[in-house]
Design a protein around this motif. Structure first.
Motif: not given
Length: 190
Positions: A4-26
């Motif tokens: 899980q840590e390696e996979a999450l690290d890939i998201y972070k390296k790609c700038g794909a783990y974003l922080e802000g205020h988001f409206k999800l599909t749900s």
């Protein structure tokens, strides 16, 4: 298989783990958003992540992998490639998921449902319903990320990354109360 840590690290390296205020599909709001498209644009990362899902289901004799468009098209393809299976995707017609493009699932085929990011599981449930129109032989569900939104299933469910991200109903969203601009990065219109 990635941890899980390696996979999450890939998201972070790609700038794909974003922080802000988001409206999800749900329709829920969140401080965090995982944008799988930013990761899946890199074939090497897509292969590493999706082969880890395939590894979990390697003995399940999967014939078809199906995911909902848009987010799970590449996930379906890459997981299927590793399993030696076919890949199809369900897409929305008048806001209802369906199989188009002459895609099919034979009655006896063993099916794996995949998704990129699961919050409430609505798209997964809808994909299961589409699949049941053809086959009741659903073997399991794979996902790149489970955000921790309460998705429940009796099937073999394997999320590569399992998080516990707080989501808010719009009327109770502290980010709205702070007037932080709301962003809707997903592909589905609500």
């Amino acid at each position: 298989m990635l941890t899980q840590e390696e996979a999450l690290d890939i998201y972070k390296k790609c700038g794909a783990y974003l922080e802000g205020h988001f409206k999800l599909t749900s329709g829920l709001h969140s401080k965090y958003y995982l944008q799988s498209a930013l990761v899946l644009q890199y074939p090497d990362y897509a292969e590493k992540l999706c082969s880890s899902i395939a590894e979990h289901f390697k003995d399940a004799k999967i014939d078809v992998v199906i995911g909902p468009a848009m987010g799970a098209i590449l996930v379906s393809y890459e997981v299927a490639r590793h399993l030696g299976a076919r890949s199809v995707f369900a897409e929305r017609v008048d806001n209802v998921l369906t199989l188009k493009r002459n895609f099919f699932i034979e009655k006896n085929e063993r099916v794996l449902v995949v998704e990129d990011v699961v919050t409430t599981g609505k798209s997964v449930y809808e994909t299961i319903e589409v699949t049941k129109q053809y086959s009741n032989n659903i073997v399991g569900i794979g996902a790149l990320v489970d955000r921790g939104g309460g998705f429940k299933t009796e099937l073999d469910y394997f999320p590569l990354i399992r998080l516990n991200i707080v989501n808010y109903e719009p009327e109770n969203c502290p980010l709205c109360k702070e007037n932080i601009p709301l962003v809707k990065p997903g592909s589905r219109k609500i």
